[in-house]
Write a protein that holds these residues in place. Sequence first.
Motif, PDB file in Angstrom:
ATOM      1  N   PHE A   1       0.828  -1.209   0.000  1.00 21.86           N
ATOM      2  CA  PHE A   1       0.000   0.000   0.000  1.00 21.86           C
ATOM      3  C   PHE A   1       0.862   1.259   0.000  1.00 21.86           C
ATOM      4  O   PHE A   1       1.959   1.255   0.564  1.00 21.86           O
TER       5      PHE A   1
ATOM      6  N   GLY B   1      -3.062   4.994   1.361  1.00 19.57           N
ATOM      7  CA  GLY B   1      -4.039   3.919   1.511  1.00 19.57           C
ATOM      8  C   GLY B   1      -4.468   3.280   0.214  1.00 19.57           C
ATOM      9  O   GLY B   1      -5.495   2.603   0.155  1.00 19.57           O
TER      10      GLY B   1
ATOM     11  N   MET C   1      -3.999   0.401  -2.479  1.00 15.85           N
ATOM     12  CA  MET C   1      -3.338  -0.884  -2.637  1.00 15.85           C
ATOM     13  C   MET C   1      -2.711  -0.911  -4.022  1.00 15.85           C
ATOM     14  O   MET C   1      -3.415  -0.763  -5.017  1.00 15.85           O
TER      15      MET C   1
ATOM     16  N   GLY D   1      -9.613  -2.272   8.769  1.00 20.50           N
ATOM     17  CA  GLY D   1      -9.619  -2.101   7.314  1.00 20.50           C
ATOM     18  C   GLY D   1     -10.948  -1.570   6.813  1.00 20.50           C
ATOM     19  O   GLY D   1     -11.003  -0.651   5.992  1.00 20.50           O
TER      20      GLY D   1
ATOM     21  N   GLN E   1     -11.205   1.965   4.797  1.00 20.90           N
ATOM     22  CA  GLN E   1     -11.514   2.062   3.356  1.00 20.90           C
ATOM     23  C   GLN E   1     -12.765   1.300   2.937  1.00 20.90           C
ATOM     24  O   GLN E   1     -13.019   1.134   1.755  1.00 20.90           O
TER      25      GLN E   1
ATOM     26  N   TYR F   1      -5.956  -4.553   4.320  1.00 25.59           N
ATOM     27  CA  TYR F   1      -6.195  -3.115   4.524  1.00 25.59           C
ATOM     28  C   TYR F   1      -6.007  -2.750   5.999  1.00 25.59           C
ATOM     29  O   TYR F   1      -5.403  -1.745   6.340  1.00 25.59           O
TER      30      TYR F   1
ATOM     31  N   CYS G   1      -3.363  -0.260   7.710  1.00 23.73           N
ATOM     32  CA  CYS G   1      -3.860   0.865   8.516  1.00 23.73           C
ATOM     33  C   CYS G   1      -3.214   0.868   9.900  1.00 23.73           C
ATOM     34  O   CYS G   1      -2.812   1.910  10.416  1.00 23.73           O
TER      35      CYS G   1
END
Length: 311
Positions: free
Chosen positions: A18, A22, A24, A117, A121, A302, A306
């Motif tokens: 990532f 944020g 990917m 995650g 997002q 994610y 984070c």
Amino acid sequence: KYVFGVDIGGTTVKIGLFTAEGTMVDKWEITTRTDEGGKYILGDIAASIEDKLAEKQIDKSEVKGIGMGVPGPVKADGTVLRCVNLGWGIFNAADELSKIIGLPVKVGNDANMAALGEMWQGGGKGFSNIVMVTLGTGVGGGIILGGKMLSGVNGAGGEIGHIQVNDDETEVCGCGRKGCLEQYTSATGIVRMANTLLNTTDRPSALRNVQYVSAKEVFDAAKQGDELAAEIVDRHGKCLGKALAQIACVVDPEVFVIGGGVSKAGTIITDTTEKYFKEYAFHACKNTKFTLATLGNDAGMYGGACAIMND
Ligand code: BMX
Ligand code: ZN
């Protein structure tokens, strides 16, 4: 700057690269080697990340670190306690991986990470007080309050699947007890409830034509109007809605995010759960929102990204 988000499962490890914003930029999977007490897993992850850095010509100094979700309870310092599916004993997985790869590492429970995650997002975007439930082979959970994950003193914070809803009737849960929420609301729990009903009554059902009933087939049949399947879906929503009503009395979140493979059945899950939630919830928190997770199998990656980004 970059971060890596890692989600260790019983069969594969998912790894995502990532940007600090944020996004990917890449994701891939490696096999989880659970033989010999799972002693190769962290080394395999480190090697795979080193390969990716070389391939993308990214220098390690440009990487802030690695955030990783594991299937089992994890203490805030990264100590894993009982990852039965990986063969692991008790050790500090964050320190161990950090030592191998020379980058900061943050480790959390897989469902806790998925919650982070989804907040960052996915289905919980815009909220900072969320409770996530993952309905998969097991039932996981994650509680985020004021943007912070609640992992608990023993790493058992958010273990929603192991709330006791009934002390008999079910098979023994992975945790060793009976009557856990997981035994009713996981994919396996749904199949068990459906088979019990099919075997103890002679009521007609489309499920009788299926050789091996799966959770998906139960939800599909219910959507087609099959009464027996609808009864199982209703019972599923009742168990989950009632349990979440108890949780609302303790943490009073803004939203419940429902994820995991079973949630692919869609709004039929949130609708039935919310209906029963309203029935059982304390008056002040009856209107808590319900949403479906949107990141699917990527939520854990994610969340890992984070967690290390905000560390
Ligand atoms: C189990 C429990 C949780 C985990 C959940 C995920 C263990 C080893 N695992 O309830 O920590 O979050 O499974 O279930 O105690 P899955 O099927 O979605 O992976
Ligand atoms: Zn249990």
